[in-house]
Write a protein that holds these residues in place. Structure first.
Motif, PDB file in Angstrom:
ATOM      1  N   ASN A  23      36.610 -41.151  38.092  1.00  0.00           N
ATOM      2  CA  ASN A  23      37.096 -41.597  36.778  1.00  0.00           C
ATOM      3  C   ASN A  23      38.235 -42.599  36.858  1.00  0.00           C
ATOM      4  N   TYR A  30      37.390 -50.762  34.018  1.00  0.00           N
ATOM      5  CA  TYR A  30      37.324 -51.152  32.603  1.00  0.00           C
ATOM      6  C   TYR A  30      38.639 -51.767  32.129  1.00  0.00           C
ATOM      7  N   LEU A  41      29.201 -57.668  24.511  1.00  0.00           N
ATOM      8  CA  LEU A  41      28.925 -57.362  23.101  1.00  0.00           C
ATOM      9  C   LEU A  41      28.177 -58.510  22.427  1.00  0.00           C
ATOM     10  N   ALA A  69      34.036 -42.825  24.034  1.00  0.00           N
ATOM     11  CA  ALA A  69      34.069 -43.923  25.014  1.00  0.00           C
ATOM     12  C   ALA A  69      33.892 -45.242  24.269  1.00  0.00           C
ATOM     13  N   CYS A  70      34.834 -45.467  23.354  1.00  0.00           N
ATOM     14  CA  CYS A  70      34.707 -46.518  22.335  1.00  0.00           C
ATOM     15  C   CYS A  70      34.837 -47.931  22.860  1.00  0.00           C
ATOM     16  N   ILE A  75      31.535 -50.197  17.751  1.00  0.00           N
ATOM     17  CA  ILE A  75      30.813 -49.327  16.814  1.00  0.00           C
ATOM     18  C   ILE A  75      31.691 -49.008  15.608  1.00  0.00           C
ATOM     19  N   ASP A  92      38.873 -43.140  24.600  1.00  0.00           N
ATOM     20  CA  ASP A  92      38.466 -43.889  25.784  1.00  0.00           C
ATOM     21  C   ASP A  92      39.476 -43.650  26.912  1.00  0.00           C
ATOM     22  N   LEU A  93      38.933 -43.777  28.123  1.00  0.00           N
ATOM     23  CA  LEU A  93      39.717 -43.568  29.337  1.00  0.00           C
ATOM     24  C   LEU A  93      40.579 -44.783  29.685  1.00  0.00           C
ATOM     25  N   MET A  97      41.127 -51.148  27.215  1.00  0.00           N
ATOM     26  CA  MET A  97      40.078 -51.167  26.195  1.00  0.00           C
ATOM     27  C   MET A  97      40.676 -50.734  24.856  1.00  0.00           C
ATOM     28  N   MET A 114      42.258 -40.834  26.629  1.00  0.00           N
ATOM     29  CA  MET A 114      42.021 -39.586  27.361  1.00  0.00           C
ATOM     30  C   MET A 114      40.633 -39.643  28.003  1.00  0.00           C
ATOM     31  N   GLY A 133      28.218 -45.267  22.902  1.00  0.00           N
ATOM     32  CA  GLY A 133      27.594 -46.550  23.242  1.00  0.00           C
ATOM     33  C   GLY A 133      27.835 -46.909  24.689  1.00  0.00           C
ATOM     34  N   ALA A 135      27.855 -45.469  27.578  1.00  0.00           N
ATOM     35  CA  ALA A 135      28.799 -44.715  28.414  1.00  0.00           C
ATOM     36  C   ALA A 135      28.198 -43.428  28.973  1.00  0.00           C
ATOM     37  N   TYR A 138      28.478 -42.071  32.692  1.00  0.00           N
ATOM     38  CA  TYR A 138      29.758 -41.654  33.281  1.00  0.00           C
ATOM     39  C   TYR A 138      29.973 -40.152  33.195  1.00  0.00           C
ATOM     40  N   PHE A 139      28.990 -39.450  32.633  1.00  0.00           N
ATOM     41  CA  PHE A 139      29.128 -38.002  32.431  1.00  0.00           C
ATOM     42  C   PHE A 139      27.867 -37.297  32.917  1.00  0.00           C
TER      43      PHE A 139
HETATM   44  C1  LIG Z   1      30.264 -50.122  28.602  1.00  0.00           C
HETATM   45  S1  LIG Z   1      31.721 -49.618  27.812  1.00  0.00           S
HETATM   46  C2  LIG Z   1      31.122 -49.191  26.193  1.00  0.00           C
HETATM   47  C3  LIG Z   1      32.137 -49.350  25.117  1.00  0.00           C
HETATM   48  C4  LIG Z   1      31.648 -49.128  23.685  1.00  0.00           C
HETATM   49  N1  LIG Z   1      31.177 -47.785  23.474  1.00  0.00           N
HETATM   50  C5  LIG Z   1      30.595 -50.122  23.293  1.00  0.00           C
HETATM   51  O1  LIG Z   1      29.509 -49.728  22.849  1.00  0.00           O
HETATM   52  O2  LIG Z   1      30.865 -51.328  23.416  1.00  0.00           O
HETATM   53  C6  LIG Z   1      31.974 -48.031  28.549  1.00  0.00           C
HETATM   54  C7  LIG Z   1      33.284 -47.407  28.122  1.00  0.00           C
HETATM   55  O3  LIG Z   1      33.296 -46.058  28.603  1.00  0.00           O
HETATM   56  C8  LIG Z   1      34.627 -45.750  28.940  1.00  0.00           C
HETATM   57  N2  LIG Z   1      34.636 -44.578  29.816  1.00  0.00           N
HETATM   58  C9  LIG Z   1      34.124 -44.449  31.063  1.00  0.00           C
HETATM   59  N3  LIG Z   1      34.325 -43.208  31.526  1.00  0.00           N
HETATM   60  C10 LIG Z   1      34.975 -42.527  30.550  1.00  0.00           C
HETATM   61  C11 LIG Z   1      35.481 -41.210  30.430  1.00  0.00           C
HETATM   62  N4  LIG Z   1      35.341 -40.318  31.422  1.00  0.00           N
HETATM   63  N5  LIG Z   1      36.095 -40.858  29.284  1.00  0.00           N
HETATM   64  C12 LIG Z   1      36.258 -41.735  28.272  1.00  0.00           C
HETATM   65  N6  LIG Z   1      35.819 -43.015  28.337  1.00  0.00           N
HETATM   66  C13 LIG Z   1      35.176 -43.403  29.452  1.00  0.00           C
HETATM   67  C14 LIG Z   1      35.124 -47.011  29.614  1.00  0.00           C
HETATM   68  O4  LIG Z   1      36.536 -47.068  29.688  1.00  0.00           O
HETATM   69  C15 LIG Z   1      34.508 -48.078  28.714  1.00  0.00           C
HETATM   70  O5  LIG Z   1      35.394 -48.450  27.695  1.00  0.00           O
END
Ligand SMILES: C[S@@+](CC[C@H](N)C(=O)[O-])C[C@H]1O[C@@H](n2cnc3c(N)ncnc32)[C@H](O)[C@@H]1O
Length: 294
Positions: A23, A30, A41, A69-70, A75, A92-93, A97, A114, A133, A135, A138-139
């Protein structure tokens, strides 16, 4: 062959010790990509619009929405533009961003910096809709969906769009070749591909397996071409599509010429360097038939 054995010999203990891209690495990537993420985008945001459907919103005075994960808030900004009466929380992490969401904060959106899973596990709040969106990988999907269920109101909706298996074709092979060629420069492996859904049927299984019902589901692919291999690599880095991969290496600068050499070898199609983004999207309801709003 010898290099392959050496690479796997080095990597196996690291995988067992979970010394893989993590992470913190995604956060750093990011943070780096935040200022250039707009180019993703511009080309791909239109596909995200497929999950932003006001008619699935519950008939409530104020709909509570989580933009999970905005990123830069694509969105949430759309939801506000549509004039939907809602209360939005974004999480978002990556702090960089989130900095790009400052305008949203002024419009009443609650910003949370967070790890997304930590947020879901610790919050007492509940939501009518969750958007996720680009993301999902990552989970671990089972853990994530269980936690979505925890915070969703009965009949709550999840809208998701994500990369799917087959995306960034040959990029994994390219990275593995470069890792084999210079094993000394490899710091830690990356295992994100295991979290990619296998097309729309894969995504349906993930959600229906956890008790969601599918309202809409589809898949697609976008293909981009570049004149030079360096431009292809730059696109992948500045959009965040390769988030975490720089941390595979001790020195990314040392790996880069080899990456470009492999892209030149493996990604040339009719004088152009071509990359595909394969994706899947769906809208799912949690709460079955007798939910509050259908
Ligand atoms: C490809 S971007 C997508 C952003 C947005 N949702 C969109 O549709 O444009 C992926 C996002 O996931 C976030 N991210 C990745 N791992 C994460 C986590 N464990 N917790 C929260 N956000 C996370 C990244 O920081 C990044 O902003």
């Amino acid at each position: 062959m010898i290099n392959k054995l050496k690479l796997y010999g080095n990597m196996l203990p690291k995988i067992l010790r979970k010394e893989v891209v993590n992470n913190l690495d995604y956060r750093a990537s990011y943070n780096d990509a935040a200022s250039t993420y707009g180019c993703w985008l511009e080309k791909m945001g239109g596909f995200t619009d497929n999950i932003i459907k006001p008619h699935y919103m519950p008939p409530k005075k104020t709909v509570k929405i989580l933009d999970f994960a905005c990123g830069t808030g694509y969105i949430s900004r759309k939801l506000i533009e549509m004039g939907i009466p809602c209360e939005i929380t974004v999480v978002d992490l990556s702090e960089k961003m989130l900095e790009a969401c400052a305008d949203l904060s002024q419009r009443g959106v609650k910003l949370v910096h967070m790890d997304g899973l930590d947020f879901l596990e610790s919050t007492d709040e509940t939501f009518d809709m969750i958007y996720c969106g680009w993301a999902l990988p990552y989970f671990q999907h089972k853990v994530l969906l269980k936690n979505f269920m925890k915070v969703l109101n009965t009949g709550g909706i999840v809208g998701v769009i994500a990369n799917s298996k087959g995306t960034l074709s040959k990029m994994e092979e390219i990275f593995l070749s470069v890792m084999e060629e210079d094993v000394e420069n490899v710091k830690k492996p990356m295992d994100i591909r295991f979290n990619l859904p296998n097309g729309q049927e894969g995504l349906r299984k993930w959600f229906e397996g956890q008790g969601f019902s599918t309202l809409e589901i589809d898949e697609g692919e976008a293909v981009f071409s570049f004149n030079r291999p360096e431009q292809l690599l730059e696109w992948l880095n500045k959009t965040g599509a390769l988030a975490g991969t720089m941390m595979i290496f001790d020195s990314y600068e040392r790996a880069k010429p080899n990456l470009i050499k492999e892209i030149t070898k493996q990604k040339l199609q009719q004088d152009q360097y071509v990359i595909n983004h394969k994706f899947v999207y769906g809208i799912f309801r949690y709460g079955g038939e007798n939910c509050e709003y259908k």
